[in-house]
Design a protein around this motif. Sequence first.
Motif, mmCIF file in Angstrom:
data_model
loop_
_atom_site.group_PDB
_atom_site.id
_atom_site.type_symbol
_atom_site.label_atom_id
_atom_site.label_comp_id
_atom_site.label_asym_id
_atom_site.label_seq_id
_atom_site.Cartn_x
_atom_site.Cartn_y
_atom_site.Cartn_z
ATOM 1 N N TYR A 58 0.838 -1.194 0.000
ATOM 2 C CA TYR A 58 0.000 0.000 0.000
ATOM 3 C C TYR A 58 0.878 1.252 0.000
ATOM 4 O O TYR A 58 1.557 1.540 0.987
ATOM 5 N N ILE A 60 0.200 4.283 0.307
ATOM 6 C CA ILE A 60 -0.168 5.205 1.383
ATOM 7 C C ILE A 60 0.580 4.852 2.671
ATOM 8 O O ILE A 60 1.102 5.726 3.368
ATOM 9 N N SER A 63 4.469 5.608 2.255
ATOM 10 C CA SER A 63 4.748 7.035 2.357
ATOM 11 C C SER A 63 4.701 7.489 3.807
ATOM 12 O O SER A 63 5.531 8.293 4.255
ATOM 13 N N LEU A 64 3.758 6.948 4.565
ATOM 14 C CA LEU A 64 3.642 7.294 5.978
ATOM 15 C C LEU A 64 4.842 6.807 6.776
ATOM 16 O O LEU A 64 5.384 7.538 7.613
ATOM 17 N N SER A 84 8.037 6.027 -8.411
ATOM 18 C CA SER A 84 7.771 7.071 -7.420
ATOM 19 C C SER A 84 8.897 8.107 -7.366
ATOM 20 O O SER A 84 10.036 7.794 -7.024
ATOM 21 N N GLU A 288 4.218 13.223 -5.622
ATOM 22 C CA GLU A 288 3.258 12.213 -5.179
ATOM 23 C C GLU A 288 1.855 12.766 -5.362
ATOM 24 O O GLU A 288 1.673 13.961 -5.591
ATOM 25 N N TYR A 292 -4.748 11.721 -2.619
ATOM 26 C CA TYR A 292 -4.924 10.444 -1.924
ATOM 27 C C TYR A 292 -4.567 10.632 -0.461
ATOM 28 O O TYR A 292 -3.785 11.526 -0.122
ATOM 29 N N THR A 294 -2.451 10.141 1.793
ATOM 30 C CA THR A 294 -1.091 10.019 2.316
ATOM 31 C C THR A 294 -0.852 11.196 3.261
ATOM 32 O O THR A 294 -1.687 12.102 3.343
#
Length: 341
Positions: A58, A60, A63-64, A84, A288, A292, A294
């Motif tokens: 995922y 998301i 990125s977190l 990315s 990015e 979304y 993120t």
Amino acid sequence: MISNRKAMRAGALLLSVILVLGVAGCATPPAQEAVEVVDQLGRTVKVPSKVERIASPYAIANSLVIALGAGDKIVGVETYAKDSKLYAKAAPHLLEAPGIGSGRELNIEECLKLNPDLVIVPSRMKEAAEKLEAQGVATIAIFPEDLDQMADTFALVGKAIGCEERANELVNFYREKTDMVKDLTASLAETDRPRVYLTSKDPLTTCTTEMYQHTMIELAGGQNCSAELDKGFWAQVSLEQVLTWNPDVIALVQGAKFTPEELMADPKWQSIPAIKSGRVYQFPSNLESWDYPTPGAVLGLLWLTSTLHPDLYERTNLEGDAQAFYQQFYNIDVTAEELGL
């Protein structure tokens, strides 16, 4: 003399026993207690107290994890990670990391090969999470689809990977900016809130009220045209439905397969106010997707606010806020061009 010798032998034997027990204790230290978290499916999950290997299909979640300062612990990523630009700047090793799926599916076999301490999946992958747990792999599910859920996701992942202080910093930044936007748009009359139609990659796919994008539109001072769609995620609609909604503004996601210019040139869309006025925009950022959920989604909220209400939040402020965000949480310097501003 005899009693002294016996005493010495007994003392030596006792010392030997103590040394043996001491060496055994160092060689096999007691296992550390697990950290217990409750994920966003309501499942109680025991996570190793020291997580060193994280895998997630995922984007998301990955990125977190980078934003929380643990990007170096990621060993498995989404299959399209090599594209990315954010990873290229903030965590370049991930461009070569093994792909294990996407936000819709997980290759469990490939994931297990990576021997992860923790796997992070979207909440829709409940079955996969349970299968991994059955294999002894700690797995948490996240669901960052509104303001509170987003903050809860930051806190959950932060606790699971031992980055709670950093997660608190991110939550505070996020709360500060969203509260600012709430204050800016709170007094807007309904007539001053434009009807916004958000498209996905396809012009006839839009968000439902279960998605973060709906929250973003409403908070930024707009009215989501598709607010009547309250089930599921991206929904297919007809052109007739869009014509009925009659949007004042059309916003394209960053990854749309068409441009604002192409949509404005389509003869079938010409009666729509957004087309007539030229108020068709695309979420920016060449790093990015800001549309979304993120950590960078807060920048998408600021961009949409400045797009719908430039008198309330100026675009020049967005550039400074975005650069400060990426420096603080991703430790990278970004240009206006990279931000798409």
